[in-house]
Design a protein around this motif. Structure first.
Motif, PDB file in Angstrom:
ATOM      1  N   UNK A  86       9.973  12.185 -14.054  1.00 12.28           N
ATOM      2  CA  UNK A  86      10.678  13.688 -14.053  1.00 12.28           C
ATOM      3  C   UNK A  86      10.120  14.427 -12.815  1.00 12.28           C
ATOM      4  N   UNK A  87       8.563  14.399 -12.484  1.00 11.62           N
ATOM      5  CA  UNK A  87       8.052  15.095 -11.584  1.00 11.62           C
ATOM      6  C   UNK A  87       8.387  14.509 -10.416  1.00 11.62           C
ATOM      7  N   UNK A  88       8.610  13.163 -10.151  1.00  7.68           N
ATOM      8  CA  UNK A  88       8.983  12.460  -8.748  1.00  7.68           C
ATOM      9  C   UNK A  88      10.553  13.213  -8.278  1.00  7.68           C
ATOM     10  N   UNK A  89      11.235  13.303  -9.583  1.00 10.59           N
ATOM     11  CA  UNK A  89      12.485  13.712  -9.189  1.00 10.59           C
ATOM     12  C   UNK A  89      12.505  15.161  -8.793  1.00 10.59           C
ATOM     13  N   UNK A  90      11.793  15.929  -9.421  1.00  9.87           N
ATOM     14  CA  UNK A  90      11.348  17.459  -8.850  1.00  9.87           C
ATOM     15  C   UNK A  90      10.758  17.418  -7.450  1.00  9.87           C
ATOM     16  N   UNK A  91       9.950  16.611  -7.177  1.00  9.65           N
ATOM     17  CA  UNK A  91       9.115  16.643  -5.787  1.00  9.65           C
ATOM     18  C   UNK A  91       9.982  15.978  -4.995  1.00  9.65           C
ATOM     19  N   UNK A  92      11.122  15.223  -5.226  1.00 15.90           N
ATOM     20  CA  UNK A  92      11.877  14.500  -4.176  1.00 15.90           C
ATOM     21  C   UNK A  92      12.894  15.953  -3.613  1.00 15.90           C
ATOM     22  N   UNK A  93      13.515  16.584  -4.666  1.00 16.46           N
ATOM     23  CA  UNK A  93      14.451  17.585  -4.602  1.00 16.46           C
ATOM     24  C   UNK A  93      13.887  18.548  -3.799  1.00 16.46           C
ATOM     25  N   UNK A  94      12.777  19.063  -4.227  1.00 17.20           N
ATOM     26  CA  UNK A  94      11.963  20.098  -3.502  1.00 17.20           C
ATOM     27  C   UNK A  94      11.565  19.789  -2.004  1.00 17.20           C
ATOM     28  N   UNK A 125       0.954  -1.169  -0.096  1.00 17.79           N
ATOM     29  CA  UNK A 125      -0.016  -0.048   0.095  1.00 17.79           C
ATOM     30  C   UNK A 125       0.688   1.280   0.006  1.00 17.79           C
ATOM     31  N   UNK A 126       2.114   1.275  -0.131  1.00 14.21           N
ATOM     32  CA  UNK A 126       3.002   2.273  -0.120  1.00 14.21           C
ATOM     33  C   UNK A 126       3.006   3.049  -1.491  1.00 14.21           C
ATOM     34  N   UNK A 127       3.190   4.269  -1.518  1.00 16.82           N
ATOM     35  CA  UNK A 127       3.134   5.231  -2.422  1.00 16.82           C
ATOM     36  C   UNK A 127       4.562   6.038  -2.733  1.00 16.82           C
ATOM     37  N   UNK A 128       4.689   6.346  -4.022  1.00 16.98           N
ATOM     38  CA  UNK A 128       5.869   7.402  -4.251  1.00 16.98           C
ATOM     39  C   UNK A 128       5.823   8.596  -3.336  1.00 16.98           C
ATOM     40  N   UNK A 129       4.517   9.185  -3.320  1.00 15.84           N
ATOM     41  CA  UNK A 129       4.516  10.221  -2.441  1.00 15.84           C
ATOM     42  C   UNK A 129       4.685  10.144  -0.839  1.00 15.84           C
ATOM     43  N   UNK A 130       4.216   8.950  -0.241  1.00 17.16           N
ATOM     44  CA  UNK A 130       4.487   8.528   0.874  1.00 17.16           C
ATOM     45  C   UNK A 130       6.064   8.526   1.275  1.00 17.16           C
TER      46      UNK A 130
END
Length: 226
Positions: free
Chosen positions: A145-153, A89-94
């Motif tokens: 690419x969105x995940x990369x940006x979200x992680x860095x932010x 049940x994990x997600x990238x956002x989590x």
């Protein structure tokens, strides 16, 4: 002759051309430069030691970078991906949110555990990507690419607000001195206590935002790359 002091540069150039050991080349070049410059052994060691201490942060960064690269080459990314495959049940956002909390906590103690090169790329991103691809479909390029940006932010937000919780940082000292010039005498611990709710709210808002954004992206790119 003054030109002999440039002998160390020649040693470095020749050493790299011959593909010799980098550390050995640099040490030999440093020793030769010291000898031809008339610097005795004690002074040379003192200079070497003081230079290391004054630039220890950069030395630590280089060591961590090399260590991370070595671990990544020997399967760190795959191990992170395999770990995430076990969570249903994990997600990238989590994952990004959990990383933000860890970054904030360590930042409060002024411990730089994290960063794009040493943590996000080899650990956070493989975990996030593995979760997205757990159904067997490759991740969409835009989603990645969105995940990369979200992680860095997330890294920037947590570290920015986390490090000012540590009373010994230059930022806290700057704020204290600025307030003192304006006639307000405050203690560093008081500044840190005021910053705590700000850091918690800012990090919480970032976590919620990126969690919801990931949900939206996951729904948009459901079924794999498009």
């Amino acid at each position: 002759m003054e030109i002999l002091k440039l002998l160390g540069i020649l040693i470095v150039v020749v050493g790299f051309i011959l593909k010799l050991d980098s550390i050995l080349i640099i040490m030999v070049a440093a020793i030769v430069t010291a000898l031809v410059s008339g610097i005795d052994v004690v002074t040379f060691l003192q200079t070497l030691g003081s230079s290391f201490v004054s630039n220890r942060s950069m030395c630590t960064f280089i060591i961590v970078l090399v260590l991370t690269g070595t671990l990544e080459r020997n399967g760190l990314k795959q191990a992170a991906a395999d770990l995430m495959a076990k969570f249903k049940n994990a997600s990238a956002g989590l994952i990004i949110g959990i990383y933000g909390i860890i970054r904030l906590i360590f930042g409060a103690f002024n411990i730089s555990v994290g960063g794009a090169a040493s943590f996000i790329r080899p650990i956070v991103m493989p975990m996030a990507q593995a979760i997205v691809e757990k159904d067997g479909h490759p991740i969409a390029e835009e989603y990645l690419e969105q995940l990369k940006g979200m992680s860095s932010a997330m890294d920037n937000v947590a570290w920015f607000f986390g490090q000012v919780l540590f009373v010994g940082t230059s930022g806290m000292l700057l704020v204290q001195s600025t307030l003192a010039d304006l006639g307000y005498q405050v203690e560093l611990i008081d500044l840190a206590s005021v910053q705590i709710p700000v850091a918690l709210i800012a990090t919480a808002c970032a976590i919620v935002y990126y969690f919801l954004k990931d949900k939206k992206l996951a729904k948009k790119y459901a079924g794999g790359a498009k």
